[in-house]
Design an enzyme around this catalytic site. Sequence first.
Site, PDB file in Angstrom:
ATOM      1  N   HIS A 199       0.849  -1.194   0.000  1.00  0.00           N
ATOM      2  CA  HIS A 199       0.000   0.000   0.000  1.00  0.00           C
ATOM      3  C   HIS A 199       0.881   1.240   0.000  1.00  0.00           C
ATOM      4  CE1 HIS A 199      -3.622  -2.338   1.688  1.00  0.00           C
ATOM      5  NE2 HIS A 199      -3.738  -2.184   0.397  1.00  0.00           N
ATOM      6  N   LYS A 204       5.238   1.497   0.768  1.00  0.00           N
ATOM      7  CA  LYS A 204       6.136   1.304  -0.370  1.00  0.00           C
ATOM      8  C   LYS A 204       7.604   1.465   0.010  1.00  0.00           C
ATOM      9  CE  LYS A 204       2.707   2.271  -3.916  1.00  0.00           C
ATOM     10  NZ  LYS A 204       2.169   0.937  -3.834  1.00  0.00           N
ATOM     11  N   THR A 238       2.807  -5.171  -8.284  1.00  0.00           N
ATOM     12  CA  THR A 238       1.932  -4.150  -8.840  1.00  0.00           C
ATOM     13  C   THR A 238       2.805  -2.966  -9.278  1.00  0.00           C
ATOM     14  OG1 THR A 238       1.485  -3.460  -6.566  1.00  0.00           O
ATOM     15  CG2 THR A 238      -0.168  -4.846  -7.642  1.00  0.00           C
ATOM     16  N   THR A 289       4.759  -0.271  -6.873  1.00  0.00           N
ATOM     17  CA  THR A 289       5.594  -1.063  -5.965  1.00  0.00           C
ATOM     18  C   THR A 289       6.750  -1.688  -6.736  1.00  0.00           C
ATOM     19  OG1 THR A 289       3.718  -1.529  -4.503  1.00  0.00           O
ATOM     20  CG2 THR A 289       5.619  -3.002  -4.343  1.00  0.00           C
ATOM     21  N   GLY A 315      -2.392  -1.557  -8.460  1.00  0.00           N
ATOM     22  CA  GLY A 315      -3.404  -2.330  -7.742  1.00  0.00           C
ATOM     23  C   GLY A 315      -4.835  -1.931  -8.054  1.00  0.00           C
ATOM     24  N   ASP A 342      -3.896  -6.067  -8.617  1.00  0.00           N
ATOM     25  CA  ASP A 342      -4.227  -7.073  -7.597  1.00  0.00           C
ATOM     26  C   ASP A 342      -4.899  -8.276  -8.256  1.00  0.00           C
ATOM     27  OD1 ASP A 342      -3.279  -5.353  -5.612  1.00  0.00           O
ATOM     28  OD2 ASP A 342      -5.276  -4.582  -5.142  1.00  0.00           O
ATOM     29  N   ASP A 398      -1.367  -1.376   4.876  1.00  0.00           N
ATOM     30  CA  ASP A 398      -1.419  -0.266   5.821  1.00  0.00           C
ATOM     31  C   ASP A 398      -2.820  -0.239   6.428  1.00  0.00           C
ATOM     32  OD1 ASP A 398      -1.347   2.035   7.292  1.00  0.00           O
ATOM     33  OD2 ASP A 398      -0.980   3.368   5.591  1.00  0.00           O
ATOM     34  N   HIS A 458      -9.955   0.080  -2.948  1.00  0.00           N
ATOM     35  CA  HIS A 458     -10.132  -1.191  -3.654  1.00  0.00           C
ATOM     36  C   HIS A 458     -10.065  -2.365  -2.669  1.00  0.00           C
ATOM     37  CE1 HIS A 458      -5.849  -0.395  -3.524  1.00  0.00           C
ATOM     38  NE2 HIS A 458      -5.594  -1.644  -3.807  1.00  0.00           N
ATOM     39  N   ASP A 496     -10.838  -5.957  -3.807  1.00  0.00           N
ATOM     40  CA  ASP A 496      -9.750  -6.641  -4.517  1.00  0.00           C
ATOM     41  C   ASP A 496      -8.711  -7.173  -3.545  1.00  0.00           C
ATOM     42  OD1 ASP A 496     -10.936  -5.998  -6.949  1.00  0.00           O
ATOM     43  OD2 ASP A 496      -9.778  -4.142  -7.164  1.00  0.00           O
ATOM     44  N   ARG A 546      -7.832 -14.005  -0.007  1.00  0.00           N
ATOM     45  CA  ARG A 546      -8.616 -15.247  -0.041  1.00  0.00           C
ATOM     46  C   ARG A 546      -7.964 -16.252  -0.993  1.00  0.00           C
ATOM     47  NH1 ARG A 546     -13.231 -13.178  -0.021  1.00  0.00           N
ATOM     48  NH2 ARG A 546     -13.348 -12.636  -2.208  1.00  0.00           N
TER      49      ARG A 546
END
Length: 126
Positions: A12, A16, A38, A41, A60, A65, A85, A92, A95, A101
Amino acid sequence: MTSVPCIALIAHDQKKDDMAEFARRHRSKLLHWRIVATGTTGGRIQDAAPDLNVTRLKSGPLGGDQQIGALIATGEVDMLVFLVDPLTPMPHDVDVKALMRLATVYDIPMALNLATADILMQTLTA
């Protein structure tokens, strides 16, 4: 699929700098990994350790993502480090939850903070 293991690195905005430092600190081990990250990053990682093999995906919120999620679902990602963070709103968020998950469903090691990421890196040989 390749025999080179793949690690996904996401951070996030407020994390970074931590991710860039993580990549620099673990550079010798990450040299043996293919890195997917992403967009922003990935750029920060490349700046911190230019010799790492980094594939930059979309940002992202623009689908990065989800791109990483697809790589997890196809068995192309072996480990996920996602520096979250918790004090900053995530537009998002859906996502983000979907990615976590998928990492759980496909049973790949996942770190959501630096302490856990460092422990995962200690388990790697090289």
